[in-house]
Structures are given as structure tokens and as C-alpha cells.
Design a protein around this motif. Structure first.
Motif, PDB file in Angstrom:
ATOM      1  N   THR A   1      -3.940 -10.899  13.999  1.00 23.65           N
ATOM      2  CA  THR A   1      -3.219 -10.480  15.205  1.00 23.65           C
ATOM      3  C   THR A   1      -1.722 -10.329  14.959  1.00 23.65           C
ATOM      4  N   ALA A   2      -1.191 -11.029  13.953  1.00 22.58           N
ATOM      5  CA  ALA A   2       0.239 -10.948  13.660  1.00 22.58           C
ATOM      6  C   ALA A   2       0.558  -9.920  12.577  1.00 22.58           C
ATOM      7  N   PHE A   3      -0.452  -9.244  12.053  1.00 23.34           N
ATOM      8  CA  PHE A   3      -0.259  -8.306  10.943  1.00 23.34           C
ATOM      9  C   PHE A   3       0.601  -7.117  11.362  1.00 23.34           C
ATOM     10  N   THR A   4       1.612  -6.812  10.564  1.00 17.15           N
ATOM     11  CA  THR A   4       2.509  -5.699  10.880  1.00 17.15           C
ATOM     12  C   THR A   4       2.485  -4.605   9.816  1.00 17.15           C
ATOM     13  N   GLY A   5       1.564  -4.703   8.865  1.00 17.36           N
ATOM     14  CA  GLY A   5       1.483  -3.699   7.823  1.00 17.36           C
ATOM     15  C   GLY A   5       1.889  -4.245   6.467  1.00 17.36           C
ATOM     16  N   THR A   6       1.635  -3.449   5.437  1.00 10.65           N
ATOM     17  CA  THR A   6       1.908  -3.846   4.060  1.00 10.65           C
ATOM     18  C   THR A   6       3.135  -3.111   3.532  1.00 10.65           C
ATOM     19  N   PRO A   7       4.123  -3.839   3.000  1.00 12.94           N
ATOM     20  CA  PRO A   7       5.274  -3.146   2.410  1.00 12.94           C
ATOM     21  C   PRO A   7       4.863  -2.402   1.144  1.00 12.94           C
ATOM     22  N   ALA A   8       5.557  -1.335   0.862  1.00  8.88           N
ATOM     23  CA  ALA A   8       5.217  -0.529  -0.309  1.00  8.88           C
ATOM     24  C   ALA A   8       6.438   0.260  -0.767  1.00  8.88           C
ATOM     25  N   TYR A   9       6.407   0.666  -2.021  1.00  2.19           N
ATOM     26  CA  TYR A   9       7.415   1.579  -2.536  1.00  2.19           C
ATOM     27  C   TYR A   9       7.265   2.937  -1.846  1.00  2.19           C
ATOM     28  N   ALA A  10       8.364   3.630  -1.678  1.00  6.21           N
ATOM     29  CA  ALA A  10       8.301   4.991  -1.145  1.00  6.21           C
ATOM     30  C   ALA A  10       7.528   5.873  -2.116  1.00  6.21           C
ATOM     31  N   PRO A  11       6.679   6.765  -1.623  1.00  5.42           N
ATOM     32  CA  PRO A  11       5.896   7.615  -2.522  1.00  5.42           C
ATOM     33  C   PRO A  11       6.799   8.517  -3.355  1.00  5.42           C
ATOM     34  N   ASP A  12       6.425   8.673  -4.616  1.00 12.13           N
ATOM     35  CA  ASP A  12       7.223   9.458  -5.551  1.00 12.13           C
ATOM     36  C   ASP A  12       6.261  10.129  -6.530  1.00 12.13           C
TER      37      ASP A  12
END
Length: 276
Positions: free
Chosen positions: A127-138
Motif C-alpha cells: 500500500t505504501a509502494f511508490t514505484g521503483t527508481p531507475a536510470y533514465a533510458p539511454d
């Protein structure tokens, strides 16, 4: 060879990646996805009750049995069951979902052992999940490679996120590619669809910006000449990056790359140190 940047389609490339990443996170945060798992239990011969699940669970003769109280009920394959219920034979890396109210009780087999994992939609991790951080696509990280099959699939034993547990995969072949003029190889495992491949790896970012244990990269089936495309922008975390209630496989030793692949998913927010 690395695919060169293409200014004409950079926006479309980024938009396609964003859509893929949203779908990936949505599956993870599904009401009965891995973020809903509240525990991971290993039944033995003596029946035992587990938090978040009905009944008393045990194993014997290669099967899992649950003994439900009079006021308890599970729905298995669409059929309500009460009292004593023995699940059918579960293959390695297989599982059955038994419905219990708004929860699902996963009964599975990993590393030769049966496990029980309750999945509750209201679990705070979900319920607290806000997404996964990631490098910008390149596009720099979209790399062409060559797949070479082994004469026969090679049984490959790897460790797991659970101490003492091992997984065995029949590796069908290896992939060779180059990054910054450095030749690299990866052992491939079978993917989730016919002909597709799965690569588990670590690199110089592991434990720094990316999850230390492993990342996964799914590849489409190789072409007739063995050509494959490795899009490291789509390197993902395994469930163990988010929760301790996972049995994720670790990469084989030869898949620990000496280069920094600054692409794909980073350490989840849930695993990052608290500052303040």
C-alpha cells in the motif's frame, strides 16, 4: 556492437521504456503480487499454523496438506475446500494459489522444498509502494550480442536469497557482447516463453546504485544466426530486492560483470538507508 543514439526516435524510445516500467511496477504491486506477501514459511511433517494463513500445514509423500478448522475455508481451483485438503504434486518453481477471503495463500516449491506464502492486499509494503527508481533510458545501453547454444543444456546450480537454498537451471547457452570495446560473456537460462532467455547478473554498480544480489534481463528468442539484443535499460530487480519473503536465484559466478552498467532499475526505495 552498441546501437548508436538516434535523435529522431529518442522521445519514442523513452516513452516506450516508461510504459514498460509502469507495467512492470503495476504487476509487482498487484493486489496479490510480491509486495503483498506477508511471510514465507516452510512446512514440515508436523502440522503447524502460520501467521496470515488458515489451517495447520504439513508436508509428506511429496505433497502439502492443510487441516482447516470448522470455520475456515479455502477456494482451490475454483472449488471450496474444508477440513483436510492435500494439494497435488507441485513441480519445482511451480505453485498453486488458494483463495482465502481477499487474500491468496501461495503453495509453492523452491529448491526442492515446499513453502507457504500468504499474500494480503493490505500489506503496508504494497500500500505504501511508490514505484521503483531507475536510470533514465539511454540507447547506449541497447547492445547487440551473439547467442551460442551448448551442445546439451548444462545443469547450473546457483545460490538463492534464502540461505542454504539452491536453484538448478538447465542453461541452454551463452551470450557474447561488447561494452566500451570490452568483450563480455553471460550464461543464459530459459526465459518465460518458448525460445526466450533470462540472464541474471551483477556488475560494478551492484551494491552502489543497484541491488547487490542480482538483476535480471529478459531477452527475446535469438535470431536464426544467434543474434540477440540486450537492452540493459530493462534490467530489473528480482522480488528479493523488495522483500525478505522471496527465494530469488543468484547469478552464476561467470555472470558477475567487471563493468558498470548504469542502466535499468536501481536499489528500491524500501531498501535504501534512512537518512535524516
Amino acid at each position: 556492437m552498441t546501437v548508436q543514439d538516434s535523435p529522431a526516435d529518442v522521445d519514442a524510445f523513452a516513452a516506450d521504456w516508461e510504459a514498460w516500467h509502469r507495467r512492470k511496477d503495476a504487476a509487482l504491486a498487484h493486489e496479490h503480487g510480491f509486495l503483498a506477501v506477508t511471510g514465507q514459511y516452510w512446512p514440515e511433517a508436523t502440522p503447524e499454523r502460520f501467521p496470515g494463513a488458515p489451517g495447520a500445514w504439513s508436508t509428506g509423500d511429496g505433497r502439502v496438506t492443510v487441516e482447516l478448522d470448522d470455520d475456515e475455508e479455502l477456494v482451490v481451483d475454483g472449488t471450496a475446500v474444508r477440513g483436510r485438503h492435500t494439494f497435488g504434486v507441485i513441480p519445482e518453481r511451480g505453485g498453486v494459489d488458494a483463495v482465502w477471503g481477499d487474500a491468496v495463500i501461495e503453495v509453492a516449491k523452491r529448491g526442492g522444498r515446499h513453502l507457504v506464502r500468504p499474500r494480503h492486499p493490505g500489506h503496508p509494503l504494497r500500500t505504501a509502494f511508490t514505484g521503483t527508481p531507475a536510470y533514465a533510458p539511454d540507447r547506449r545501453w541497447v547492445v547487440s550480442g551473439t547467442y551460442t547454444p551448448f551442445a546439451e543444456p548444462r545443469p547450473t546450480t546457483v545460490g538463492a536469497a534464502v540461505e542454504g537454498l539452491q536453484h538448478v537451471y538447465d542453461a541452454p547457452g551463452r551470450i557474447r557482447f561488447a561494452l566500451d570495446s570490452q568483450e563480455l560473456d553471460l550464461t543464459a537460462f530459459p526465459g518465460g516463453t518458448p525460445g526466450s532467455l533470462l540472464v541474471l547478473f551483477t556488475d560494478a554498480t551492484s551494491g552502489v546504485t543497484t541491488y547487490p544480489a542480482s538483476r535480471a534481463l529478459h531477452l527475446d528468442a535469438p535470431g536464426p544466426d544467434g543474434a540477440v539484443v540486450l537492452d540493459f535499460n530493462r534490467a530489473t530487480n528480482l522480488p528479493c530486492a523488495y522483500t525478505d519473503f522471496a527465494t530469488c536465484p543468484l547469478p552464476p559466478a561467470e555472470n558477475r560483470l567487471p563493468v558498470a552498467i548504469e542502466a535499468g532499475e536501481k536499489i528500491p526505495y524500501e531498501r535504501q538507508p534512512v537518512t535524516g
